[in-house]
Design a protein around this motif. Sequence first.
Motif, PDB file in Angstrom:
ATOM      1  N   MET A   1       0.826  -1.198   0.000  1.00 21.38           N
ATOM      2  CA  MET A   1       0.000   0.000   0.000  1.00 21.38           C
ATOM      3  C   MET A   1       0.865   1.255   0.000  1.00 21.38           C
ATOM      4  O   MET A   1       2.074   1.201   0.206  1.00 21.38           O
ATOM      5  CB  MET A   1      -0.937  -0.001   1.206  1.00 21.38           C
ATOM      6  N   ILE A   2       0.239   2.390  -0.247  1.00 22.18           N
ATOM      7  CA  ILE A   2       0.885   3.691  -0.223  1.00 22.18           C
ATOM      8  C   ILE A   2      -0.003   4.650   0.565  1.00 22.18           C
ATOM      9  O   ILE A   2      -1.212   4.438   0.660  1.00 22.18           O
ATOM     10  CB  ILE A   2       1.099   4.231  -1.647  1.00 22.18           C
ATOM     11  N   PRO A   3       0.576   5.677   1.165  1.00 20.02           N
ATOM     12  CA  PRO A   3      -0.252   6.656   1.889  1.00 20.02           C
ATOM     13  C   PRO A   3      -0.905   7.623   0.904  1.00 20.02           C
ATOM     14  O   PRO A   3      -0.552   8.799   0.815  1.00 20.02           O
ATOM     15  CB  PRO A   3       0.761   7.352   2.795  1.00 20.02           C
ATOM     16  N   SER A   4      -1.868   7.100   0.158  1.00 15.72           N
ATOM     17  CA  SER A   4      -2.422   7.844  -0.962  1.00 15.72           C
ATOM     18  C   SER A   4      -3.535   8.779  -0.534  1.00 15.72           C
ATOM     19  O   SER A   4      -4.194   8.578   0.490  1.00 15.72           O
ATOM     20  CB  SER A   4      -2.950   6.871  -2.012  1.00 15.72           C
ATOM     21  N   VAL A   5      -3.745   9.797  -1.363  1.00 16.40           N
ATOM     22  CA  VAL A   5      -4.875  10.712  -1.209  1.00 16.40           C
ATOM     23  C   VAL A   5      -5.658  10.700  -2.514  1.00 16.40           C
ATOM     24  O   VAL A   5      -5.122  10.992  -3.582  1.00 16.40           O
ATOM     25  CB  VAL A   5      -4.423  12.140  -0.882  1.00 16.40           C
ATOM     26  N   SER A   6      -6.917  10.340  -2.429  1.00 20.11           N
ATOM     27  CA  SER A   6      -7.840  10.312  -3.559  1.00 20.11           C
ATOM     28  C   SER A   6      -9.202   9.980  -3.002  1.00 20.11           C
ATOM     29  O   SER A   6      -9.301   9.320  -1.962  1.00 20.11           O
ATOM     30  CB  SER A   6      -7.412   9.246  -4.578  1.00 20.11           C
ATOM     31  N   PRO A   7     -10.280  10.404  -3.648  1.00 22.77           N
ATOM     32  CA  PRO A   7     -11.602   9.998  -3.175  1.00 22.77           C
ATOM     33  C   PRO A   7     -11.852   8.526  -3.457  1.00 22.77           C
ATOM     34  O   PRO A   7     -11.058   7.874  -4.164  1.00 22.77           O
ATOM     35  CB  PRO A   7     -12.548  10.887  -3.986  1.00 22.77           C
TER      36      PRO A   7
ATOM     37  N   GLY B   1     -11.093   6.601  -6.955  1.00 23.26           N
ATOM     38  CA  GLY B   1     -10.499   7.628  -7.792  1.00 23.26           C
ATOM     39  C   GLY B   1      -9.567   7.059  -8.854  1.00 23.26           C
ATOM     40  O   GLY B   1      -8.888   6.054  -8.646  1.00 23.26           O
ATOM     41  N   MET B   2      -9.500   7.742  -9.998  1.00 24.79           N
ATOM     42  CA  MET B   2      -8.649   7.285 -11.092  1.00 24.79           C
ATOM     43  C   MET B   2      -7.178   7.380 -10.734  1.00 24.79           C
ATOM     44  O   MET B   2      -6.382   6.495 -11.065  1.00 24.79           O
ATOM     45  CB  MET B   2      -8.922   8.119 -12.352  1.00 24.79           C
ATOM     46  N   THR B   3      -6.801   8.470 -10.082  1.00 28.84           N
ATOM     47  CA  THR B   3      -5.402   8.742  -9.761  1.00 28.84           C
ATOM     48  C   THR B   3      -5.245   8.883  -8.260  1.00 28.84           C
ATOM     49  O   THR B   3      -6.038   9.565  -7.611  1.00 28.84           O
ATOM     50  CB  THR B   3      -4.931  10.035 -10.452  1.00 28.84           C
ATOM     51  N   ARG B   4      -4.218   8.235  -7.737  1.00 26.73           N
ATOM     52  CA  ARG B   4      -3.889   8.383  -6.318  1.00 26.73           C
ATOM     53  C   ARG B   4      -2.587   9.165  -6.205  1.00 26.73           C
ATOM     54  O   ARG B   4      -1.591   8.827  -6.840  1.00 26.73           O
ATOM     55  CB  ARG B   4      -3.755   7.014  -5.652  1.00 26.73           C
ATOM     56  N   TRP B   5      -2.592  10.201  -5.391  1.00 25.88           N
ATOM     57  CA  TRP B   5      -1.386  10.991  -5.159  1.00 25.88           C
ATOM     58  C   TRP B   5      -0.677  10.472  -3.917  1.00 25.88           C
ATOM     59  O   TRP B   5      -1.294  10.283  -2.868  1.00 25.88           O
ATOM     60  CB  TRP B   5      -1.733  12.468  -5.008  1.00 25.88           C
TER      61      TRP B   5
ATOM     62  N   PRO C   1      -6.787  10.041   4.986  1.00 24.28           N
ATOM     63  CA  PRO C   1      -7.421   9.818   3.683  1.00 24.28           C
ATOM     64  C   PRO C   1      -7.626  11.090   2.866  1.00 24.28           C
ATOM     65  O   PRO C   1      -7.868  11.014   1.661  1.00 24.28           O
ATOM     66  CB  PRO C   1      -8.773   9.197   4.053  1.00 24.28           C
ATOM     67  N   TYR C   2      -7.547  12.255   3.521  1.00 19.49           N
ATOM     68  CA  TYR C   2      -7.903  13.500   2.847  1.00 19.49           C
ATOM     69  C   TYR C   2      -6.734  14.457   2.657  1.00 19.49           C
ATOM     70  O   TYR C   2      -6.828  15.389   1.848  1.00 19.49           O
ATOM     71  CB  TYR C   2      -9.029  14.212   3.611  1.00 19.49           C
ATOM     72  N   VAL C   3      -5.625  14.258   3.357  1.00 18.64           N
ATOM     73  CA  VAL C   3      -4.452  15.115   3.161  1.00 18.64           C
ATOM     74  C   VAL C   3      -3.220  14.381   3.679  1.00 18.64           C
ATOM     75  O   VAL C   3      -3.286  13.598   4.640  1.00 18.64           O
ATOM     76  CB  VAL C   3      -4.614  16.479   3.871  1.00 18.64           C
TER      77      VAL C   3
ATOM     78  N   ALA D   1      -0.512  17.716   0.596  1.00 13.86           N
ATOM     79  CA  ALA D   1      -1.042  17.163  -0.654  1.00 13.86           C
ATOM     80  C   ALA D   1      -2.440  16.633  -0.432  1.00 13.86           C
ATOM     81  O   ALA D   1      -2.700  15.903   0.531  1.00 13.86           O
ATOM     82  CB  ALA D   1      -0.138  16.051  -1.174  1.00 13.86           C
ATOM     83  N   THR D   2      -3.343  17.015  -1.325  1.00 12.29           N
ATOM     84  CA  THR D   2      -4.696  16.473  -1.328  1.00 12.29           C
ATOM     85  C   THR D   2      -5.084  16.274  -2.788  1.00 12.29           C
ATOM     86  O   THR D   2      -4.274  16.508  -3.689  1.00 12.29           O
ATOM     87  CB  THR D   2      -5.667  17.391  -0.576  1.00 12.29           C
TER      88      THR D   2
END
Length: 778
Positions: free
Chosen positions: A57-63, A66-70, A140-142, A163-164
């Motif tokens: 896993m990664i500490p991603s931010v996306s709804p 979502g198509m893209t995870r940052w 999950p949001y930032v 980052a969000t």
Amino acid sequence: MKSLLRYIILSLISSTTALTFHHKPSSTDYHANAGVLQYVNPLIGTRGYDPNDLGGMIPSVSPPFGMTRWTPQTRENFISQVPYNDRDRRMHGFQATHQPAIWIGENGHVTLMPGLGDEIQPLFQHRGLAFRKEDERSTPYVYEVTLDADSGGEFGWNLTEQATASAHVGHLRVDFRDTKERQPYFIIQASRLNWTGHVEIHPEAQEVSGSNSQRQEYLLGPDKPESFRLYFVSRFSAPFTSHGVSHAGDLYRGQRYIEDKFVGAYVTFDKSVQRVEVRTGVSYVSVEQARKNLDIDIPDGTAFETTVENVKSAWLERLGRINISGVNDTDADHDPRTIFYTGLFHALQYPSDYSEPTTSSEGGMRRFYSGYTDSVHEADDSYYQSWSIWDTYRAEHSLLTIFAPERVNSMMRSLLRIFDWSGRLPLWNNMIENNEMIATHVDAVIANALVRGFDDFDVSRAWDAVYVDAYVPPDNDTDLLYYSREPNTPYECRAGLTSYLEHGWVDNDRWAESASRTLDYSFDDFAAAVVAEHAGDLEHAKELRERSQNYKKLWNPETQFMQARNANGTWANESWGWTEGDKWIYTLNVMHDVGGLASLFKGGKKAMKARMDEYFTGGHNMHSNEPSHHAPYLYSAIGYPADAARQIRELAWENYNATASGLSGNEDLGQMSAWYVLSALGFYPVNPASDEYVVGTPFFDEVEILLPPGPGDDGKEHTLVISAPGAGTEGRAYVKSLKVDGEDIHRPMLKHGQVVKARRIEFEMSDEPTSWGQEGTV
């Protein structure tokens, strides 16, 4: 989906503690009112020394979906390595990633990295800045972190990054402190070594756009989409004082455009600038669509805090529907609330919605790129990709029917689009078919939806697709081994189906992984029969149900194990023919006919229980890989629910925790977490091609769920309460009685309709094993 050489080294990292947040509040504290998101730790599953012991896993931010995870980038990702590892202490960028799982590669990316000073370093190995774990916060949001642009010098820890994101746009904010007359800058990496890309700088618009052709699994599968690109547009909040492009490590100052392999760009800002925001829209359609995604998702003038609140609200709408009470939280490293909510956070990311908007108004047309046709399509529906079906058919898709029912029909339509384009349903879809893993378990995904009442898709067409799985061998079936990750093969589908149709098993001396294939094809026949029945083809449904008994042809009555067979019917070596497992787990791999499996043992259910006891006590169970996930629930199915409860509790404790090392195996697009989430509620779909859940042991005293409306609910949601007093606070593991809306349940089984229509499911729990449920489910 994981490597066969699985090993667990949790003892080496047992000192890893639960994440501690050291948050320095901003003027507007967007962490307020986070609700249950306070229990989500995106760092779970990010720590490990080897892909086999990393959650991937990664500490991603996306709804959700979502198509893209940052994600923060501490490593360059590739097949078997994701962009972030909790062990690292240098940050190399913030990446828009489309890598769905650790064993799967990247499909396009863009990475942005801030810095201070005159020495701009575009290369990954040179641009990294140190960070401290106490200055990192992941939600999950930032995502927030403080970086050191001076390598511990006088003015260290002088870049604060936040980052969000939306589904298609990343929103970064960087505060530059103590600049001392040094210029702030951003590096944009557009393509990597060996991958063609382009960048173009637009100073008047304060934008950088570009693309790359990176598709790391280009050797896998039959489709070779030559025009594939990931496009991006980055728009900055401050004007550029200078700019340039890069080729490998070389900078070309003042140049606005470059197209080549290994290219990027940089932009600098006035030394007085202390804060820069950058919004980056990404697209698989075009640069123009990436710019449209940016303008629609996060238009000019949108405050960073607004973007944060939007994605926070999206996750609260999902996770905030569940309220847990009655938890034993004396061990922070094993806080079950954190494990549960993080698990649901993981599971609700997949499959990912790759459609892109054409308008800001809801209900508008969507665009999406298909690697199967190498072209752009438009429809009034979403298009989902990233289908790790060998993993997720087991529990992830059942979870989605409970917690995201409004997505299920659209997901089924996405599968049928793939069939229309390619003539085959996917095995492992990641932009195109990767031919990863074995069998056509997509048949079970469709059956799972149908038996749960989801039919707002072309059911007749679904049967057409499943029929091809069940009756049409892949191209060159008798000429290829179809071993794992074999390059440049046709659609694999059911490799060895030729011999399976001939005599009921896949020949071990002609195809790789033959025993696992035979058992999986038997299950898939059962799933295909379900789809046939819903499409009204009762003749083929009957034939397929008969074929689903082919698992018995691998039963060796002398050894009392499943065993591969050769073309002439002789037994192969007992260690041959397995997919990420062995004879121990695959002997128990008859999920669609547990009663029939038990009847094969000399001594029936008692003998099967003895074999299962030997399986668990002998160390053969490997929960870190998916074939084992249903195994403890087989105890309940054959009449020993107390044994199931004991094993489930032990597995949950040993394989999940609330630290970065909290997953014993790769997440695999939600399956590892789906096991925990459903198990914590007290049930699990042993046969995911049916509407049945086998009862285990709930983990909490009470769970209140505001269920979203599903089929037949007329758009109305309602509250379900699952109560099990003492299950969490006192650790009572054994079920003494069970009621659904006041009706006594005597067998350890619940139907999907019972669960999602119920108002109250009541477990009475005990400290000691009980006689409840001993009649089993079979």
